[in-house]
Motif scaffolding. Structure first.
Motif, PDB file in Angstrom:
ATOM      1  N   UNK A 108      46.343  40.799  44.158  1.00  0.00           N
ATOM      2  CA  UNK A 108      45.987  42.149  44.454  1.00  0.00           C
ATOM      3  C   UNK A 108      44.592  40.397  44.976  1.00  0.00           C
ATOM      4  N   UNK A 109      44.077  39.546  43.972  1.00  0.00           N
ATOM      5  CA  UNK A 109      42.951  39.027  45.015  1.00  0.00           C
ATOM      6  C   UNK A 109      43.529  38.578  45.556  1.00  0.00           C
ATOM      7  N   UNK A 110      44.655  38.090  46.038  1.00  0.00           N
ATOM      8  CA  UNK A 110      45.272  36.996  47.466  1.00  0.00           C
ATOM      9  C   UNK A 110      45.258  36.958  48.254  1.00  0.00           C
ATOM     10  N   UNK A 111      46.419  38.498  48.079  1.00  0.00           N
ATOM     11  CA  UNK A 111      46.149  39.400  49.308  1.00  0.00           C
ATOM     12  C   UNK A 111      44.705  40.042  50.318  1.00  0.00           C
ATOM     13  N   UNK A 112      43.686  40.613  49.424  1.00  0.00           N
ATOM     14  CA  UNK A 112      42.857  40.843  50.173  1.00  0.00           C
ATOM     15  C   UNK A 112      41.639  39.983  49.829  1.00  0.00           C
ATOM     16  N   UNK A 113      41.421  38.799  49.457  1.00  0.00           N
ATOM     17  CA  UNK A 113      40.700  37.802  49.491  1.00  0.00           C
ATOM     18  C   UNK A 113      41.200  36.091  50.495  1.00  0.00           C
ATOM     19  N   UNK A 114      42.884  35.643  50.003  1.00  0.00           N
ATOM     20  CA  UNK A 114      42.660  34.891  50.393  1.00  0.00           C
ATOM     21  C   UNK A 114      43.069  33.631  49.563  1.00  0.00           C
ATOM     22  N   UNK A 115      42.221  34.248  47.926  1.00  0.00           N
ATOM     23  CA  UNK A 115      42.264  33.094  46.796  1.00  0.00           C
ATOM     24  C   UNK A 115      42.344  34.296  45.293  1.00  0.00           C
ATOM     25  N   UNK A 116      43.192  33.622  44.254  1.00  0.00           N
ATOM     26  CA  UNK A 116      43.284  34.364  43.341  1.00  0.00           C
ATOM     27  C   UNK A 116      42.190  33.878  43.110  1.00  0.00           C
ATOM     28  N   UNK A 117      41.099  33.854  43.064  1.00  0.00           N
ATOM     29  CA  UNK A 117      39.788  33.292  42.009  1.00  0.00           C
ATOM     30  C   UNK A 117      40.325  32.257  41.403  1.00  0.00           C
ATOM     31  N   UNK A 118      38.591  31.561  40.501  1.00  0.00           N
ATOM     32  CA  UNK A 118      39.570  30.806  39.700  1.00  0.00           C
ATOM     33  C   UNK A 118      38.906  30.810  37.861  1.00  0.00           C
ATOM     34  N   UNK A 119      38.863  32.333  38.050  1.00  0.00           N
ATOM     35  CA  UNK A 119      38.251  32.280  36.204  1.00  0.00           C
ATOM     36  C   UNK A 119      39.439  33.460  36.360  1.00  0.00           C
ATOM     37  N   UNK A 120      40.015  34.344  34.765  1.00  0.00           N
ATOM     38  CA  UNK A 120      40.504  34.403  34.085  1.00  0.00           C
ATOM     39  C   UNK A 120      39.648  35.187  33.437  1.00  0.00           C
ATOM     40  N   UNK A 121      39.911  36.383  33.237  1.00  0.00           N
ATOM     41  CA  UNK A 121      38.800  37.328  31.163  1.00  0.00           C
ATOM     42  C   UNK A 121      40.105  37.811  31.014  1.00  0.00           C
ATOM     43  N   UNK A 122      40.186  37.687  29.726  1.00  0.00           N
ATOM     44  CA  UNK A 122      41.290  38.547  29.255  1.00  0.00           C
ATOM     45  C   UNK A 122      40.199  40.034  28.835  1.00  0.00           C
ATOM     46  N   UNK A 123      41.238  40.388  29.137  1.00  0.00           N
ATOM     47  CA  UNK A 123      40.543  42.686  28.379  1.00  0.00           C
ATOM     48  C   UNK A 123      41.406  42.475  27.087  1.00  0.00           C
ATOM     49  N   UNK A 124      40.067  43.341  26.667  1.00  0.00           N
ATOM     50  CA  UNK A 124      39.315  43.900  25.182  1.00  0.00           C
ATOM     51  C   UNK A 124      39.453  43.036  24.386  1.00  0.00           C
ATOM     52  N   UNK A 125      39.290  41.973  24.727  1.00  0.00           N
ATOM     53  CA  UNK A 125      39.112  40.737  23.883  1.00  0.00           C
ATOM     54  C   UNK A 125      37.764  39.753  24.071  1.00  0.00           C
ATOM     55  N   UNK A 126      37.021  38.863  22.894  1.00  0.00           N
ATOM     56  CA  UNK A 126      36.144  38.396  24.137  1.00  0.00           C
ATOM     57  C   UNK A 126      36.933  36.824  24.194  1.00  0.00           C
TER      58      UNK A 126
END
Length: 290
Positions: A187-205
């Motif tokens: 989604x990020x790639x399609x909407x902005x041209x980049x996947x972004x730099x950071x990933x944050x896990x869900x439901x976990x610190x």
């Protein structure tokens, strides 16, 4: 789902990297980071397009009815360029918990989901105070609110990945983890041209070794954790959220907040004023770790 061929090539290249750097990290890692892990090169990350989106206004905001505004992308359709990200400091770990403690900067990071009007209030307040934030978006939110991706970037802020459906990532198989990350990245790639730099896990610190490995396969060399959690998602009231943030932050803090909560939006002016009173500046996570 089709994974971008560049990401597959990049994952194969990363698999051949070996440890060997003795550089000190500018950002601190979480408890799950491998001791002595080598810093990973960012040179091969997907590059944004420098072409304008058909139907976009001069500022790069998609016009109503354009592919980017509707959230649908035609084959080969161009997207506005993504603002250049500053290079991260040598030795930035796989999982960042806080930035350097010797600079008066902090990162306000937001779980990206919820009422877009509340999100707009948070972004507008940040911009009025000269602050920049990092939003880790949930992919299903982008499906509902595709325009918010460009709104965040056009405000000078930063986008990252917080999985597609915000499931309990610790309970998923490796394949399911990768799918959750990859679908949001798509989604990020399609909407902005980049996947972004950071990933944050869900439901976990913190990201487990499995999660970090799967994130790297999708194209994320760095997971973004945090060291300040005001628990704004429990809706304790704006005054409480403000006090929990301002009283806890210090140089290099990474604060975890949520866009979809009215108390958080109402707390933002006080948070930013409190930061200024302590001589702290809110910057993006990439700027914090530059």
């Amino acid at each position: 789902m089709t994974v971008d061929r560049r990401l597959l090539l990049r994952a194969a290249a990363l698999a051949g990297l070996t440890a060997g750097s003795g550089a000190l990290s500018a950002c601190s890692s979480g408890p799950g980071t491998r001791p002595g892990a080598a810093p990973l090169s960012l040179a091969a990350r997907p590059q944004p397009s420098d072409r304008a989106t058909p139907g976009a206004d001069p500022a790069g905001t998609p016009a109503a009815g354009s592919p980017a505004a509707s959230g649908t992308a035609q084959p080969g359709a161009a997207v506005p360029p993504v603002p250049a990200l500053p290079p991260l400091a040598a030795g930035t770990p796989e999982e960042v918990v806080n930035g350097p403690r010797d600079r008066p900067q902090i990162a306000l990071t937001f779980h990206g989901q919820g009422d877009p009007a509340i999100a707009e209030s948070v972004l507008r307040t940040a911009e009025q105070h000269g602050a920049r934030v990092t939003v880790l978006v949930v992919g299903s939110w982008l499906d509902e609110q595709p325009q918010i991706a460009r709104r965040i970037l056009d405000g000078g802020h930063e986008l990252g990945n917080h999985t597609q459906n915000h499931r309990n990532i610790a309970a998923l198989t490796p394949d399911q983890v990768r799918q959750e990350i990859a679908e949001c990245a798509d989604r990020l790639q399609r909407l902005t041209g980049s996947i972004g730099r950071w990933f944050r896990p869900s439901a976990a610190q913190y990201a487990s070794r499995t999660v970090r490995d799967q994130a790297r396969l999708v194209g994320y060399e760095h997971c973004l954790s945090f060291d300040i959690d005001p628990r704004d998602y429990t809706d304790p009231g704006s005054d409480t959220v403000q006090k929990r943030v301002v009283n806890a932050v210090g140089n290099g803090s990474v604060v975890a907040l949520h866009l979809g909560h009215r108390g958080t939006a109402d707390a933002m002016p006080g948070i930013l004023a409190g930061l200024a009173g302590r001589g702290l500046t809110a910057v993006t996570a990439s700027e914090l770790c530059a």
